[in-house]
Scaffold this motif. Structure first.
Motif, PDB file in Angstrom:
ATOM      1  N   ARG A 203      -0.109  53.852  56.259  1.00 23.01           N
ATOM      2  CA  ARG A 203       0.957  54.631  56.952  1.00 23.01           C
ATOM      3  C   ARG A 203       1.182  55.920  56.032  1.00 23.01           C
ATOM      4  N   LYS A 204       1.494  55.662  54.800  1.00 15.50           N
ATOM      5  CA  LYS A 204       1.854  56.832  54.032  1.00 15.50           C
ATOM      6  C   LYS A 204       0.499  57.872  53.522  1.00 15.50           C
ATOM      7  N   LEU A 205      -0.663  57.391  53.770  1.00 16.79           N
ATOM      8  CA  LEU A 205      -1.711  58.129  53.676  1.00 16.79           C
ATOM      9  C   LEU A 205      -1.927  59.060  54.877  1.00 16.79           C
ATOM     10  N   ASP A 206      -1.772  58.249  56.118  1.00 10.21           N
ATOM     11  CA  ASP A 206      -2.035  58.981  57.446  1.00 10.21           C
ATOM     12  C   ASP A 206      -0.921  60.201  57.444  1.00 10.21           C
ATOM     13  N   ASN A 207       0.260  59.910  56.810  1.00 19.74           N
ATOM     14  CA  ASN A 207       1.143  60.921  56.643  1.00 19.74           C
ATOM     15  C   ASN A 207       1.035  61.824  55.647  1.00 19.74           C
ATOM     16  N   MET A 208      -0.153  62.099  55.158  1.00 19.56           N
ATOM     17  CA  MET A 208      -0.575  62.964  54.280  1.00 19.56           C
ATOM     18  C   MET A 208       0.440  62.939  52.781  1.00 19.56           C
ATOM     19  N   GLN A 209       0.767  61.740  52.480  1.00 16.23           N
ATOM     20  CA  GLN A 209       1.844  61.558  51.433  1.00 16.23           C
ATOM     21  C   GLN A 209       1.100  60.761  50.229  1.00 16.23           C
ATOM     22  N   CYS A 210       1.285  61.400  49.133  1.00 17.72           N
ATOM     23  CA  CYS A 210       1.025  60.865  47.714  1.00 17.72           C
ATOM     24  C   CYS A 210       1.321  59.558  47.453  1.00 17.72           C
ATOM     25  N   LEU A 211       0.770  58.495  47.259  1.00 14.35           N
ATOM     26  CA  LEU A 211       1.324  57.212  46.949  1.00 14.35           C
ATOM     27  C   LEU A 211       2.157  57.017  45.613  1.00 14.35           C
ATOM     28  N   TYR A 212       1.822  57.960  44.729  1.00 13.93           N
ATOM     29  CA  TYR A 212       2.681  57.935  43.522  1.00 13.93           C
ATOM     30  C   TYR A 212       3.726  58.919  43.294  1.00 13.93           C
ATOM     31  N   THR A 222      -6.493  68.240  50.587  1.00 14.24           N
ATOM     32  CA  THR A 222      -5.604  68.492  49.580  1.00 14.24           C
ATOM     33  C   THR A 222      -4.999  67.166  49.070  1.00 14.24           C
ATOM     34  N   LEU A 223      -4.628  66.355  49.892  1.00 17.03           N
ATOM     35  CA  LEU A 223      -4.098  64.960  49.295  1.00 17.03           C
ATOM     36  C   LEU A 223      -4.997  64.325  48.469  1.00 17.03           C
ATOM     37  N   LYS A 224      -6.343  64.297  48.968  1.00  8.31           N
ATOM     38  CA  LYS A 224      -7.027  63.433  48.059  1.00  8.31           C
ATOM     39  C   LYS A 224      -7.308  64.109  46.782  1.00  8.31           C
ATOM     40  N   ASP A 225      -7.602  65.722  46.709  1.00 13.66           N
ATOM     41  CA  ASP A 225      -7.730  66.439  45.359  1.00 13.66           C
ATOM     42  C   ASP A 225      -6.413  66.220  44.550  1.00 13.66           C
ATOM     43  N   HIS A 226      -5.178  66.111  45.229  1.00 15.75           N
ATOM     44  CA  HIS A 226      -4.043  66.087  44.437  1.00 15.75           C
ATOM     45  C   HIS A 226      -4.250  64.648  43.568  1.00 15.75           C
ATOM     46  N   MET A 227      -4.398  63.501  44.224  1.00 15.27           N
ATOM     47  CA  MET A 227      -4.285  62.256  43.693  1.00 15.27           C
ATOM     48  C   MET A 227      -5.538  62.094  42.689  1.00 15.27           C
ATOM     49  N   ARG A 228      -6.386  62.963  43.107  1.00 18.03           N
ATOM     50  CA  ARG A 228      -7.955  62.864  41.792  1.00 18.03           C
ATOM     51  C   ARG A 228      -7.364  63.472  40.756  1.00 18.03           C
TER      52      ARG A 228
END
Length: 440
Positions: A203-212, A222-228
């Motif tokens: 749910r968090k990822l679907d809402n474009m939210q970083c898990l950390y 953008t979310l994927k690049d940020h987390m990486r």
């Protein structure tokens, strides 16, 4: 101060070895943590006022303002509705002052400005026993749920970070995310309510939210690049919504996994000597169930019990199809019965341990285990003897006792495997394989 009483209904002389555990979340019938939409209504202890479980704070405010009653350590009550229902019944039978400490405010002021408040807490033995019984029930539910998830072969889910689908067991998916995506939420056997956990993360990822850091982004790229780039491929340890998914949070009353871990860290920091060169392992020293014989290996103690007493624990496991926790409970049950000089098969009582062991041998009760309901009880989750090394040798699956290796598909990963590709490239094994290929 209030009189401290004990309820015969609760005390009951129960033979329990459970330590107090904290289970602040209510479990639903489906085996997952109850959500805030369960619609459970909770009744006030002292009147007919009702409030939904989701408005627990409102009910506590009502108790303070309308009845001047304060309940201590609410977060340590495993089942709040049952707790309230129990005390509603008891307060109808006896005055509130028989159970609660009385706190007088403005004691040195005018009499008309003085007020009496009542404190209900686990200083009262009856309250403490009630809380422990609610926690004991929660413990059984949590461990049963964990065992179901360990045995589940119908698991089916797509990876959170790619389109690969995994079947049969949750460990395959969790190990894949750790190995291929450097995202680890812990070892599979340390997690409970895994499906609910994965749903929360999805749910968090679907809402474009970083898990950390839990910041929200405009799109998945953008979310994927940020987390990486930020190395945010992990969950936020300060988010206590995740606590209920880790078994460690059920280990000690009122303590989270961070507090338990910090205690361990402080013990390590107290050690100034970092030299481990003189470290030596201590022998296991497992003790026989029926005598004082000790052996340094589990195979030796199993052989001793078979030859000296005719007791075959491996055979019992196979014949009764015992799961891991059932094996734990059976061993603890036998230890308890023999410690109390009682035959674990027929329940006959003796004056000395030697007498009951002789009776078991002569009557042929060694391998005659009573009905499952007799020993498959929650109090036997915990060891009769704290240092019982025999429990460490219990097998977790049938295939282990047959000699097959089930661990090949369950890799173990360190906490930080961000440089996994670099490790593979620089691996000595990789170089050896390359040299071998060139020579051939």
């Amino acid at each position: 101060m209030a009189a401290l009483t004990k309820s015969p209904e609760l005390a009951g002389g129960q033979d329990s070895i459970l330590e107090p555990l904290c289970f602040p979340e209510q479990l639903s019938a489906s085996g997952t943590p109850a959500s805030s939409d369960d619609g459970c209504m909770v009744s006030c202890i002292l009147c007919s006022h009702l409030a939904p479980l989701t408005d627990k704070d409102g009910l506590l405010k009502h108790l303070v303002l309308d009845h001047k009653l304060v309940i201590a350590d609410i977060k340590l009550i495993a089942d709040f509705p049952k707790y309230m229902l129990y005390w509603k019944k008891r307060f109808a039978e006896q005055p509130i002052t028989d159970f609660c400490s009385v706190i007088k405010t403005n004691s040195e002021g005018p009499a008309e400005l003085q007020e009496n408040y009542f404190l209900l807490c686990d200083v009262l033995p009856e309250d403490r026993i009630l809380r422990e019984q609610l926690q004991q029930k929660r413990l059984e539910e949590v461990l049963d749920q964990q065992q179901k998830e360990r045995d589940d072969t119908d698991f089916k889910r797509t990876c959170l970070f790619c389109n690969e689908e995994f079947n049969k067991n949750r460990s395959l998916l969790l190990n894949h995310m750790a190995k291929d995506h450097s995202f680890s939420i812990g070892l599979p056997d340390n997690i409970v309510y895994c499906t609910e956990f994965l749903n929360t993360l999805e749910r968090k990822l679907d809402n474009m939210q970083c898990l950390y850091c839990e910041k929200t982004f405009r799109d998945k790229t953008t979310l994927k690049d940020h987390m990486r780039k930020k190395q945010h491929r992990r969950i936020n340890a300060n988010n206590h919504d995740y606590d209920r998914f880790y078994v460690i949070n059920y280990l000690e009353l009122g303590k989270t996994w961070e507090e338990v871990q910090s205690e361990d860290d402080r013990e390590l920091l107290d050690e100034d000597d970092d030299d481990w060169s003189d470290w030596q392992a201590h022998p296991v020293c497992a003790v026989c169930l029926f005598c004082e014989q000790q052996e340094e290996t589990m195979e030796k103690i199993y052989t001793h019990m078979q030859k000296a007493h005719g007791f075959d624990l491996h055979k019992l496991k196979t014949d009764l199809n015992l799961k891991f926790y059932q094996q734990v409970k059976l061993v603890n049950y036998i230890r308890r019965e023999l410690h109390q000089c009682r035959c674990y098969s027929c329940q006959e009582k003796f004056k000395a341990r030697a007498d009951v062991v002789q009776h078991i041998l002569e009557s042929g009760h060694l391998m005659q285990i009573p009905e499952v309901s007799q020993w498959d009880q929650p109090q036997y989750y915990f060891p009769t003897y704290e240092n019982d090394a025999l429990l460490t040798a219990l097998s977790d699956s049938e295939s282990e006792s047959e000699g097959t290796d089930c661990s090949s598909n369950v890799p173990v990963f360190p906490e930080d495997i961000a440089n996994l590709k670099a490790i593979k490239q620089n691996s000595v094994l990789n170089k050896l394989l390359k040299d071998r290929g060139d020579s051939s």
